[in-house]
Design a protein around this motif. Structure first.
Motif, PDB file in Angstrom:
ATOM      1  N   VAL A 110       0.813  -1.226   0.000  1.00  0.00           N
ATOM      2  CA  VAL A 110       0.000   0.000   0.000  1.00  0.00           C
ATOM      3  C   VAL A 110       0.840   1.267   0.000  1.00  0.00           C
ATOM      4  O   VAL A 110       0.325   2.361  -0.287  1.00  0.00           O
ATOM      5  N   ARG A 111       2.128   1.145   0.323  1.00  0.00           N
ATOM      6  CA  ARG A 111       2.968   2.343   0.348  1.00  0.00           C
ATOM      7  C   ARG A 111       4.430   1.959   0.218  1.00  0.00           C
ATOM      8  O   ARG A 111       4.904   1.031   0.868  1.00  0.00           O
ATOM      9  N   GLU A 112       5.139   2.658  -0.661  1.00  0.00           N
ATOM     10  CA  GLU A 112       6.591   2.534  -0.750  1.00  0.00           C
ATOM     11  C   GLU A 112       7.203   3.927  -0.701  1.00  0.00           C
ATOM     12  O   GLU A 112       6.690   4.864  -1.308  1.00  0.00           O
ATOM     13  N   THR A 113       8.304   4.036   0.017  1.00  0.00           N
ATOM     14  CA  THR A 113       9.038   5.287   0.114  1.00  0.00           C
ATOM     15  C   THR A 113      10.517   4.988  -0.067  1.00  0.00           C
ATOM     16  O   THR A 113      10.998   3.958   0.403  1.00  0.00           O
ATOM     17  N   MET A 114      11.222   5.873  -0.758  1.00  0.00           N
ATOM     18  CA  MET A 114      12.668   5.723  -0.862  1.00  0.00           C
ATOM     19  C   MET A 114      13.327   6.876  -0.113  1.00  0.00           C
ATOM     20  O   MET A 114      12.907   8.030  -0.231  1.00  0.00           O
ATOM     21  N   VAL A 115      14.341   6.547   0.678  1.00  0.00           N
ATOM     22  CA  VAL A 115      15.083   7.569   1.422  1.00  0.00           C
ATOM     23  C   VAL A 115      16.570   7.451   1.104  1.00  0.00           C
ATOM     24  O   VAL A 115      17.062   6.374   0.740  1.00  0.00           O
ATOM     25  N   PHE A 116      17.265   8.559   1.254  1.00  0.00           N
ATOM     26  CA  PHE A 116      18.717   8.592   1.096  1.00  0.00           C
ATOM     27  C   PHE A 116      19.305   8.863   2.470  1.00  0.00           C
ATOM     28  O   PHE A 116      19.027   9.895   3.088  1.00  0.00           O
ATOM     29  N   ASP A 117      20.088   7.914   2.976  1.00  0.00           N
ATOM     30  CA  ASP A 117      20.594   8.017   4.350  1.00  0.00           C
ATOM     31  C   ASP A 117      22.017   7.485   4.403  1.00  0.00           C
ATOM     32  O   ASP A 117      22.287   6.365   3.959  1.00  0.00           O
ATOM     33  N   MET A 118      22.922   8.279   4.945  1.00  0.00           N
ATOM     34  CA  MET A 118      24.317   7.865   5.114  1.00  0.00           C
ATOM     35  C   MET A 118      24.927   7.380   3.798  1.00  0.00           C
ATOM     36  O   MET A 118      25.643   6.373   3.750  1.00  0.00           O
ATOM     37  N   GLY A 119      24.619   8.096   2.714  1.00  0.00           N
ATOM     38  CA  GLY A 119      25.222   7.796   1.424  1.00  0.00           C
ATOM     39  C   GLY A 119      24.603   6.645   0.655  1.00  0.00           C
ATOM     40  O   GLY A 119      25.129   6.241  -0.389  1.00  0.00           O
ATOM     41  N   LYS A 120      23.473   6.105   1.139  1.00  0.00           N
ATOM     42  CA  LYS A 120      22.830   4.969   0.469  1.00  0.00           C
ATOM     43  C   LYS A 120      21.335   5.217   0.291  1.00  0.00           C
ATOM     44  O   LYS A 120      20.728   5.974   1.048  1.00  0.00           O
ATOM     45  N   TYR A 121      20.781   4.557  -0.722  1.00  0.00           N
ATOM     46  CA  TYR A 121      19.335   4.615  -0.971  1.00  0.00           C
ATOM     47  C   TYR A 121      18.669   3.383  -0.357  1.00  0.00           C
ATOM     48  O   TYR A 121      19.164   2.265  -0.487  1.00  0.00           O
ATOM     49  N   TYR A 122      17.539   3.617   0.314  1.00  0.00           N
ATOM     50  CA  TYR A 122      16.787   2.527   0.941  1.00  0.00           C
ATOM     51  C   TYR A 122      15.312   2.623   0.569  1.00  0.00           C
ATOM     52  O   TYR A 122      14.745   3.724   0.519  1.00  0.00           O
ATOM     53  N   VAL A 123      14.705   1.476   0.356  1.00  0.00           N
ATOM     54  CA  VAL A 123      13.253   1.403   0.138  1.00  0.00           C
ATOM     55  C   VAL A 123      12.588   0.983   1.442  1.00  0.00           C
ATOM     56  O   VAL A 123      13.068   0.075   2.126  1.00  0.00           O
ATOM     57  N   VAL A 124      11.510   1.653   1.789  1.00  0.00           N
ATOM     58  CA  VAL A 124      10.694   1.278   2.950  1.00  0.00           C
ATOM     59  C   VAL A 124       9.285   1.021   2.431  1.00  0.00           C
ATOM     60  O   VAL A 124       8.712   1.872   1.747  1.00  0.00           O
ATOM     61  N   LEU A 125       8.745  -0.145   2.723  1.00  0.00           N
ATOM     62  CA  LEU A 125       7.406  -0.452   2.223  1.00  0.00           C
ATOM     63  C   LEU A 125       6.491  -0.953   3.332  1.00  0.00           C
ATOM     64  O   LEU A 125       6.935  -1.538   4.308  1.00  0.00           O
ATOM     65  N   ARG A 126       5.216  -0.684   3.124  1.00  0.00           N
ATOM     66  CA  ARG A 126       4.179  -1.144   4.047  1.00  0.00           C
ATOM     67  C   ARG A 126       3.209  -2.018   3.268  1.00  0.00           C
ATOM     68  O   ARG A 126       2.744  -1.629   2.184  1.00  0.00           O
ATOM     69  N   ALA A 127       2.905  -3.196   3.809  1.00  0.00           N
ATOM     70  CA  ALA A 127       1.990  -4.126   3.151  1.00  0.00           C
ATOM     71  C   ALA A 127       0.932  -4.588   4.137  1.00  0.00           C
ATOM     72  O   ALA A 127       1.194  -4.716   5.341  1.00  0.00           O
ATOM     73  N   VAL A 128      -0.269  -4.828   3.626  1.00  0.00           N
ATOM     74  CA  VAL A 128      -1.389  -5.298   4.438  1.00  0.00           C
ATOM     75  C   VAL A 128      -2.013  -6.510   3.760  1.00  0.00           C
ATOM     76  O   VAL A 128      -1.822  -6.711   2.557  1.00  0.00           O
ATOM     77  N   PRO A 129      -2.749  -7.335   4.494  1.00  0.00           N
ATOM     78  CA  PRO A 129      -3.370  -8.503   3.869  1.00  0.00           C
ATOM     79  C   PRO A 129      -4.281  -8.105   2.707  1.00  0.00           C
ATOM     80  O   PRO A 129      -5.023  -7.121   2.790  1.00  0.00           O
TER      81      PRO A 129
END
Length: 229
Positions: free
Chosen positions: A139-158
């Motif tokens: 239902v939601r994905e976000t990308m962040v840039f932290d400490m020189g790296k890119y990370y994906v954060v996602l939220r999923a529901v049934p």
């Protein structure tokens, strides 16, 4: 108050259930402490496969005065978690292949939660496929840039969901649709990376590998075109 990194703050902000969070691979326990102390989680089960981090987490939980609301367990993934114990499973700071293994290890546990908050450090496409196969929708994905790296954060529901195109599993349908600005910068860098490899790729070597790189370049250009629309 606990000060989380940009990535972990984004992870914590995705928790919406308000119930019990199972923090898998809790490390020092800071995310669990933040969630409980800020009222985003009613309680937490902080779990780690290593005794050292768990002992440090125990010290931090005691310093925060949250021993009655944060339980600590030595556990390989969800091994020590019972079905229905947690409303949210939160996993970050590990590769996608390991994350997939954890999610599949005890499906009777995974499938009973209200939400999954995940931040894989690699092979995100494997996690997206896994979620759909286990009966979750993203239902939601976000990308962040932290400490020189890119990370994906996602939220999923049934719920039932399947992407039509593999490119959506590779890069994230939600990131493409919402035209995430950090994701856009990441894709520009990916275009430059692949173009640099192709520019120095010997013309007479490994046509299969070159074909894969050219396909990757075409997919990146397709995503960038969608982001520019």
């Amino acid at each position: 108050m606990i000060q989380l990194s940009v990535r972990l703050q984004t992870v914590a902000d995705q928790m919406l259930s308000g119930g019990v969070v199972a923090d898998i691979g809790c490390d020092h326990g800071f995310t669990s402490i933040y969630l409980v102390s800020q009222g985003k989680a009613a309680a937490a089960i902080a779990m780690d496969v290593r005794e050292g981090p768990l002992q440090r987490a125990k010290t931090h939980v005691a310093e925060a005065g949250l021993q009655d609301r944060i339980a600590l367990r030595l556990s390989d993934g969800t091994e020590a978690l019972m079905p229905g114990e947690a409303d949210t499973i939160l996993i970050s700071g590990m590769g996608g292949a390991l994350m997939e293994k954890i999610l599949r290890a005890k499906p009777e546990v995974t499938r009973q939660v209200k939400e999954l908050i995940l931040s894989p450090q690699s092979d995100v496409y494997r996690v997206r496929h896994c979620l759909h196969e286990l009966g979750f929708r993203i239902v939601r994905e976000t990308m962040v840039f932290d400490m020189g790296k890119y990370y994906v954060v996602l939220r999923a529901v049934p719920g039932e969901e399947h992407y039509c195109a593999e490119i959506e599993y590779t890069y994230g349908r939600d990131l493409i649709r919402q035209k995430d600005p950090v994701f856009y910068r990441y894709m520009v860098k990916e275009k430059q990376r692949v173009a640099g490899i192709l520019a120095h790729f010997p013309a007479d070597s490994d046509p299969v590998k070159r074909g894969r790189l050219e396909e990757e370049a075409a997919n990146i250009n397709q995503v960038l075109t969608l982001l520019d629309e």
